[in-house]
Design a protein around this motif. Structure first.
Motif, PDB file in Angstrom:
ATOM      1  N   ASP A 202      30.051 -48.003  -3.067  1.00 42.89           N
ATOM      2  CA  ASP A 202      29.746 -48.819  -2.280  1.00 42.89           C
ATOM      3  C   ASP A 202      28.344 -49.438  -2.048  1.00 42.89           C
ATOM      4  O   ASP A 202      27.595 -48.506  -1.760  1.00 42.89           O
ATOM      5  CB  ASP A 202      30.315 -48.935  -1.062  1.00 42.89           C
TER       6      ASP A 202
ATOM      7  N   HIS B 246      25.998 -54.501   0.093  1.00 40.23           N
ATOM      8  CA  HIS B 246      26.706 -55.721   0.773  1.00 40.23           C
ATOM      9  C   HIS B 246      28.147 -55.067   1.353  1.00 40.23           C
ATOM     10  O   HIS B 246      28.698 -55.711   2.406  1.00 40.23           O
ATOM     11  CB  HIS B 246      27.123 -56.574  -0.414  1.00 40.23           C
ATOM     12  N   HIS B 247      28.360 -53.848   1.130  1.00 36.64           N
ATOM     13  CA  HIS B 247      29.712 -53.439   1.898  1.00 36.64           C
ATOM     14  C   HIS B 247      29.353 -52.803   3.281  1.00 36.64           C
ATOM     15  O   HIS B 247      30.221 -52.819   4.049  1.00 36.64           O
ATOM     16  CB  HIS B 247      30.269 -51.933   0.830  1.00 36.64           C
TER      17      HIS B 247
ATOM     18  N   ASP C  98      27.873 -57.007   4.943  1.00 36.28           N
ATOM     19  CA  ASP C  98      28.688 -58.244   5.119  1.00 36.28           C
ATOM     20  C   ASP C  98      30.024 -57.877   5.956  1.00 36.28           C
ATOM     21  O   ASP C  98      31.075 -57.044   5.565  1.00 36.28           O
ATOM     22  CB  ASP C  98      29.285 -58.538   3.541  1.00 36.28           C
ATOM     23  N   ARG C  99      30.044 -58.329   7.143  1.00 37.26           N
ATOM     24  CA  ARG C  99      31.169 -57.923   7.961  1.00 37.26           C
ATOM     25  C   ARG C  99      32.713 -58.109   7.389  1.00 37.26           C
ATOM     26  O   ARG C  99      33.466 -57.401   7.773  1.00 37.26           O
ATOM     27  CB  ARG C  99      30.980 -58.849   9.283  1.00 37.26           C
ATOM     28  N   VAL C 100      32.685 -59.111   6.732  1.00 35.59           N
ATOM     29  CA  VAL C 100      34.207 -59.418   6.045  1.00 35.59           C
ATOM     30  C   VAL C 100      34.382 -58.362   5.156  1.00 35.59           C
ATOM     31  O   VAL C 100      35.572 -57.783   5.028  1.00 35.59           O
ATOM     32  CB  VAL C 100      34.085 -60.979   5.624  1.00 35.59           C
ATOM     33  N   GLN C 101      33.500 -58.185   4.242  1.00 34.91           N
ATOM     34  CA  GLN C 101      33.937 -57.326   3.193  1.00 34.91           C
ATOM     35  C   GLN C 101      33.737 -55.648   3.918  1.00 34.91           C
ATOM     36  O   GLN C 101      34.766 -55.140   3.363  1.00 34.91           O
ATOM     37  CB  GLN C 101      32.256 -56.978   2.431  1.00 34.91           C
ATOM     38  N   TRP C 102      33.169 -55.506   4.916  1.00 37.60           N
ATOM     39  CA  TRP C 102      33.293 -54.298   5.491  1.00 37.60           C
ATOM     40  C   TRP C 102      34.595 -54.003   6.355  1.00 37.60           C
ATOM     41  O   TRP C 102      35.290 -52.929   5.948  1.00 37.60           O
ATOM     42  CB  TRP C 102      32.118 -54.176   6.709  1.00 37.60           C
TER      43      TRP C 102
ATOM     44  N   TRP D  40      37.584 -55.577   5.175  1.00 40.10           N
ATOM     45  CA  TRP D  40      38.505 -55.500   4.051  1.00 40.10           C
ATOM     46  C   TRP D  40      38.451 -54.151   3.544  1.00 40.10           C
ATOM     47  O   TRP D  40      39.299 -53.577   3.555  1.00 40.10           O
ATOM     48  CB  TRP D  40      38.075 -56.460   3.094  1.00 40.10           C
ATOM     49  N   ASP D  41      37.242 -53.631   3.493  1.00 40.30           N
ATOM     50  CA  ASP D  41      36.926 -52.192   2.819  1.00 40.30           C
ATOM     51  C   ASP D  41      37.842 -51.432   3.691  1.00 40.30           C
ATOM     52  O   ASP D  41      38.465 -50.236   3.011  1.00 40.30           O
ATOM     53  CB  ASP D  41      35.664 -51.841   2.750  1.00 40.30           C
TER      54      ASP D  41
ATOM     55  N   ARG E  15      41.567 -51.947   3.122  1.00 38.52           N
ATOM     56  CA  ARG E  15      42.056 -51.412   1.912  1.00 38.52           C
ATOM     57  C   ARG E  15      41.794 -49.893   1.495  1.00 38.52           C
ATOM     58  O   ARG E  15      42.971 -49.546   1.074  1.00 38.52           O
ATOM     59  CB  ARG E  15      40.870 -52.154   0.829  1.00 38.52           C
TER      60      ARG E  15
END
Length: 88
Positions: free
Chosen positions: A30, A33-34, A37-41, A43-44, A47
């Motif tokens: 990771d 940006h993981h 970025d709140r959206v990425q975080w 989703w991670d 997921r």
């Protein structure tokens, strides 16, 4: 590398950076940006929950990890899988 993880509907919802699909051990890196970025975080996290729910052992790697620590965590993942299979 880029191992597809299939959900209960036959959809590949994740592609794991690397690992061993026969024993369901994943190793993923990771980048920054993981975390930033709140959206990425978000989703991670969702997921990862799904990946683990399906039965994958997941080793997360970040830039600050030392090589020896990563190798140790991967070795422990293999040992955990071995222990599980011997109990069956």
């Amino acid at each position: 590398t880029q191992i597809p993880v299939i959900d209960e509907y036959g959809y590949a919802f994740a592609y794991l950076d690397m690992g061993w699909d026969d024993v369901m051990i994943a190793v993923e890196y990771d980048g920054e940006h993981h975390r930033t970025d709140r959206v990425q975080w978000s989703w991670d996290i969702k997921r990862l929950r799904k990946v683990q729910q399906i039965g994958w052992y997941h080793v997360k790697v970040i830039a600050d990890d030392r090589r020896a620590d990563i190798l140790d965590r991967v070795a422990r993942a293999w040992a955990a899988r071995r222990d599980c299979s011997e109990r069956r």
